[in-house]
Design an enzyme around this catalytic site. Structure first.
Site, PDB file in Angstrom:
ATOM      1  N   ASP A  59     -60.930  46.580 -15.223  1.00 51.82           N
ATOM      2  CA  ASP A  59     -61.420  45.642 -14.215  1.00 51.82           C
ATOM      3  C   ASP A  59     -61.360  46.194 -12.803  1.00 51.82           C
ATOM      4  O   ASP A  59     -62.188  45.857 -11.955  1.00 51.82           O
ATOM      5  CB  ASP A  59     -60.640  44.330 -14.300  1.00 51.82           C
ATOM      6  CG  ASP A  59     -61.140  43.424 -15.415  1.00 51.82           C
ATOM      7  OD1 ASP A  59     -62.279  43.639 -15.873  1.00 51.82           O
ATOM      8  OD2 ASP A  59     -60.400  42.523 -15.825  1.00 51.82           O
ATOM      9  N   SER A  76     -51.810  38.169 -21.248  1.00 53.32           N
ATOM     10  CA  SER A  76     -52.768  38.215 -20.150  1.00 53.32           C
ATOM     11  C   SER A  76     -54.095  37.735 -20.710  1.00 53.32           C
ATOM     12  O   SER A  76     -54.608  38.295 -21.687  1.00 53.32           O
ATOM     13  CB  SER A  76     -52.898  39.642 -19.614  1.00 53.32           C
ATOM     14  OG  SER A  76     -53.916  39.700 -18.632  1.00 53.32           O
ATOM     15  N   ASP A  98     -50.941  37.293 -11.644  1.00 54.76           N
ATOM     16  CA  ASP A  98     -51.141  38.404 -10.716  1.00 54.76           C
ATOM     17  C   ASP A  98     -51.606  37.939  -9.341  1.00 54.76           C
ATOM     18  O   ASP A  98     -51.027  38.303  -8.318  1.00 54.76           O
ATOM     19  CB  ASP A  98     -52.139  39.402 -11.298  1.00 54.76           C
ATOM     20  CG  ASP A  98     -51.646  40.036 -12.587  1.00 54.76           C
ATOM     21  OD1 ASP A  98     -50.422  40.089 -12.773  1.00 54.76           O
ATOM     22  OD2 ASP A  98     -52.479  40.458 -13.405  1.00 54.76           O
ATOM     23  N   ARG A 114     -67.212  40.222 -14.220  1.00 51.34           N
ATOM     24  CA  ARG A 114     -66.657  40.851 -13.018  1.00 51.34           C
ATOM     25  C   ARG A 114     -67.698  41.118 -11.934  1.00 51.34           C
ATOM     26  O   ARG A 114     -67.424  40.911 -10.745  1.00 51.34           O
ATOM     27  CB  ARG A 114     -65.927  42.148 -13.382  1.00 51.34           C
ATOM     28  CG  ARG A 114     -64.676  41.967 -14.242  1.00 51.34           C
ATOM     29  CD  ARG A 114     -63.917  40.721 -13.944  1.00 51.34           C
ATOM     30  NE  ARG A 114     -62.598  40.669 -14.578  1.00 51.34           N
ATOM     31  CZ  ARG A 114     -61.928  39.557 -14.793  1.00 51.34           C
ATOM     32  NH1 ARG A 114     -62.459  38.402 -14.437  1.00 51.34           N
ATOM     33  NH2 ARG A 114     -60.736  39.571 -15.349  1.00 51.34           N
TER      34      ARG A 114
END
Length: 396
Positions: free
Chosen positions: A123, A175, A14, A94
């Site tokens: 996320d 992923s 990504d 995160r």
């Protein structure tokens, strides 16, 4: 002068395609920020890749010690587990990544921040709530909510068309997110609940049937709810977690295949490898069983669920999360001691729990009636029964 955008960069599929996309669609200068949270990857190679694909600069931040000390340990101390099974590995990482992204943006004079999170996932919320808490003046760019790419297959096509090197293929399409605490796997065959996970998907934890035939024991020490030692040796947080990761992964401990409720309202399936974290969570629970009084333990268990939700939802930098830390700091003051575990082919057996603050009393716990007058129980039961025994004629 083109505006500056700081991208949270990993070098994965990504974020690899986002650099040229941002330059094409925003005519901006892109600065990449790579946070080292223990993903066990060549971050210098990621930096070179970011620069080669159009970033004007790439900053690599070593966040491992802060990640464990200020995010993983407080979450562990609270007992937070999302929906009874998810140990929050990605959720905890995160906020620290987004925090340093904001700091980088302010340092280089950027007016915007960008991330590679999809429009369906958690996320995006975790990153953006941190942006709003720490840098509300920054513009947020979320390509997955803007571009015409609708799948990982199309993202792969975009990368090939722009000569961007990637590891993902249409056959190897998982992923993944890795850090010191866990590896997560999503996508691919996991999207069909009728499919079992593929053995070659797992990257860290040994298959239990392939684990050593001989069991191994480990003793974990805590002080006021925080891990401090392994087998009597005091270790700094990153080293402690690393040692437990290696041990648990060798013995097949820490795999989980979960269907969870995302914050955005979608059920999703993820496979997680959390070896050392699984040991720490179990040991912490066992020490709580002897160090906390019943009422404190039960309230802690209730608040642990709330804490887990806040971490999962990305609400780290909030007054409530900080207030909950205040409760757990007080409640965990007596959480000092050791727990000894035996590991064997994916299983954990608790062998011993010891603490100078233990509330367990052998004399009281024994089947002998020493130290306790059993006749006192009759009055206690009669009083307790007042709320359950029908009161005939009550209110007449």
């Amino acid at each position: 002068m083109a505006k500056k955008v700081v991208l949270a960069y990993s070098g994965g599929l990504d974020t690899s395609i986002i650099i040229p996309w941002l330059k094409e669609n925003y005519q901006c200068e892109v600065i990449a920020m790579v946070g080292d949270v223990g993903q066990n990857e060549d971050l210098e190679a990621a930096k070179k890749k970011a620069l080669a694909t159009g970033a004007s600069a790439c900053y690599v931040e070593d966040l491992k010690a802060e990640f464990v000390r200020d995010y993983i340990w407080p979450t562990l101390r609270s007992g937070a587990i999302y929906e009874y099974r998810y140990l929050l590995g990605t959720s905890m990482a995160r906020p620290v990544l987004a925090k340093y992204q904001v700091e980088t943006a302010k340092r280089v004079g950027a007016s915007a921040v960008a991330h590679g999170c999809t429009g369906k996932g958690n996320d995006q919320v975790r990153f953006e709530l941190t942006y709003k808490a720490l840098g509300p003046e920054l513009e947020v760019i979320a390509p997955w909510r803007e571009w015409d790419i609708h799948s990982r297959e199309q993202a792969i096509e975009y990368a090939h068309a722009h000569n961007i090197p990637i590891e993902q293929t249409t056959k190897k399409i998982y992923s993944r997110d890795r850090n010191l605490w866990h590896i997560s796997h999503e996508g691919g065959v996991l999207e069909d609940l009728a499919n079992a996970s593929e053995e070659d998907m797992w990257q860290w934890v040994t298959a239990p049937e392939q684990a050593p035939d001989k069991a191994e024991e480990v003793e974990i020490g805590f002080e006021q709810g925080f891990p401090v030692s392994v087998d009597g040796a005091r270790l700094e947080p990153v080293g402690l977690l690393g040692r437990l990761n290696a041990l648990a992964a060798t013995h097949g401990v820490g795999r989980a295949d979960i269907v969870e409720n995302r914050l955005v309202g979608i059920k999703s399936r993820g496979a997680y490898e959390t070896p050392g974290g699984t040991l720490l969570v179990r040991a912490h629970q066992e020490l709580e069983s002897i160090c906390l009084d019943r009422e404190t333990l039960h309230l802690s268990q209730q608040l642990a669920g709330r804490y887990a939700e806040m971490v999962y939802y990305g609400m780290w930098f909030t007054p409530l999360r900080e207030a909950l830390d205040g409760f757990f700091e007080k409640a965990q003051q007596t959480m000092t001691g050791t727990v000894r575990l035996r590991l064997y082919k994916g299983n954990i057996t608790v062998l011993a729990r010891q603490s100078p603050c233990s509330l367990y009393r052998t004399k009281l716990a024994s089947f002998r009636m020493d130290g306790y007058n059993p006749k006192d129980a009759a009055g206690f039961i009669n009083l307790l029964a007042l709320s359950v025994v029908p009161q005939r004629g009550a209110g007449r």
